[in-house]
Design a protein around this motif. Structure first.
Motif, PDB file in Angstrom:
ATOM      1  N   GLY A   1       0.821  -1.215   0.000  1.00  0.00           N
ATOM      2  CA  GLY A   1       0.000   0.000   0.000  1.00  0.00           C
ATOM      3  C   GLY A   1       0.847   1.252   0.000  1.00  0.00           C
ATOM      4  O   GLY A   1       0.510   2.246  -0.651  1.00  0.00           O
ATOM      5  N   ASP A   2       1.977   1.216   0.724  1.00  0.00           N
ATOM      6  CA  ASP A   2       2.900   2.354   0.725  1.00  0.00           C
ATOM      7  C   ASP A   2       3.498   2.567  -0.661  1.00  0.00           C
ATOM      8  O   ASP A   2       3.652   3.698  -1.118  1.00  0.00           O
ATOM      9  CB  ASP A   2       4.041   2.116   1.725  1.00  0.00           C
ATOM     10  CG  ASP A   2       3.560   2.116   3.160  1.00  0.00           C
ATOM     11  OD1 ASP A   2       2.859   3.059   3.563  1.00  0.00           O
ATOM     12  OD2 ASP A   2       3.899   1.150   3.882  1.00  0.00           O
ATOM     13  N   ALA A   3       3.841   1.475  -1.342  1.00  0.00           N
ATOM     14  CA  ALA A   3       4.416   1.580  -2.688  1.00  0.00           C
ATOM     15  C   ALA A   3       3.404   2.152  -3.668  1.00  0.00           C
ATOM     16  O   ALA A   3       3.743   2.986  -4.516  1.00  0.00           O
ATOM     17  CB  ALA A   3       4.911   0.218  -3.165  1.00  0.00           C
ATOM     18  N   VAL A   4       2.146   1.724  -3.559  1.00  0.00           N
ATOM     19  CA  VAL A   4       1.102   2.252  -4.444  1.00  0.00           C
ATOM     20  C   VAL A   4       0.898   3.743  -4.173  1.00  0.00           C
ATOM     21  O   VAL A   4       0.804   4.544  -5.108  1.00  0.00           O
ATOM     22  CB  VAL A   4      -0.210   1.454  -4.287  1.00  0.00           C
ATOM     23  CG1 VAL A   4      -1.364   2.146  -5.000  1.00  0.00           C
ATOM     24  CG2 VAL A   4      -0.022   0.035  -4.812  1.00  0.00           C
ATOM     25  N   ALA A   5       0.855   4.121  -2.906  1.00  0.00           N
ATOM     26  CA  ALA A   5       0.692   5.540  -2.566  1.00  0.00           C
ATOM     27  C   ALA A   5       1.854   6.363  -3.113  1.00  0.00           C
ATOM     28  O   ALA A   5       1.649   7.443  -3.682  1.00  0.00           O
ATOM     29  CB  ALA A   5       0.581   5.708  -1.052  1.00  0.00           C
ATOM     30  N   LEU A   6       3.077   5.860  -2.982  1.00  0.00           N
ATOM     31  CA  LEU A   6       4.249   6.560  -3.509  1.00  0.00           C
ATOM     32  C   LEU A   6       4.181   6.642  -5.029  1.00  0.00           C
ATOM     33  O   LEU A   6       4.411   7.705  -5.615  1.00  0.00           O
ATOM     34  CB  LEU A   6       5.529   5.850  -3.070  1.00  0.00           C
ATOM     35  CG  LEU A   6       6.833   6.420  -3.628  1.00  0.00           C
ATOM     36  CD1 LEU A   6       7.035   7.860  -3.170  1.00  0.00           C
ATOM     37  CD2 LEU A   6       8.012   5.543  -3.215  1.00  0.00           C
TER      38      LEU A   6
END
Length: 162
Positions: free
Chosen positions: A92-97
């Motif tokens: 989820g952090d990678a998608v947000a980034l």
């Protein structure tokens, strides 16, 4: 361009499921293949510009069903910001980034294989090894190859493999 990314650590037993799928696909599909530890900036760099990125990772579940495969489309599924494995940050952090910096693939699919043992050591448990084989075979049959192929249809259901 299609990219398959295996996330995980071969020295944490079932956490090596993602890299094992990528290894099983080598020479079988016409797609970019990569392995990473799941660090968000690395994931974003690997999927940037892809028409389709498929991320394969091992996950913990409660209650567990080792070997069960969850298939998610990142555009419609809520991905956890915090990790479900031992990675420092989550998908989820990678998608947000990726969204924040405009570096998302046109389409992002996630195949999450439920693991049983994330302790130190090498080798997958039998149920996860069976799921790795099934996922690799499914992707090899669905992704373009020398014989041609089609892309997998959208399917947001969990499957039991093994």
């Amino acid at each position: 361009m299609i990219t398959v990314i295996g996330v995980g650590n071969d020295f944490r037993r079932d956490d090596g499921a993602g890299p094992a799928v990528v290894e099983a696909l080598r020479g079988r599909v016409e797609a970019g293949l990569a392995v990473t530890d799941g660090e968000p900036a690395r994931l974003v760099a690997l999927w940037a510009g892809a028409d389709l990125a498929i991320v394969v990772d091992a996950v913990r579940a409660d209650p567990p069903a080792p070997g069960r495969v969850h298939e998610l489309d990142a555009e419609t599924a809520a991905l956890p910001a915090r990790p479900v494995t031992d990675h420092a940050l989550g998908l989820g952090d990678a998608v947000a980034l990726g969204r924040a910096v405009g570096q998302m693939p046109a389409r992002l699919r996630v195949l999450a294989i439920e693991g049983a043992d994330f302790g130190f050591g090498q080798g997958l448990t039998s149920s996860v090894a069976a799921a790795v084989g099934a996922v690799a075979d499914r992707l090899a049959g669905a992704l373009p190859s020398r014989q041609g192929g089609t892309l997998p249809a959208d399917d947001h259901t969990a499957r039991r493999n093994g």
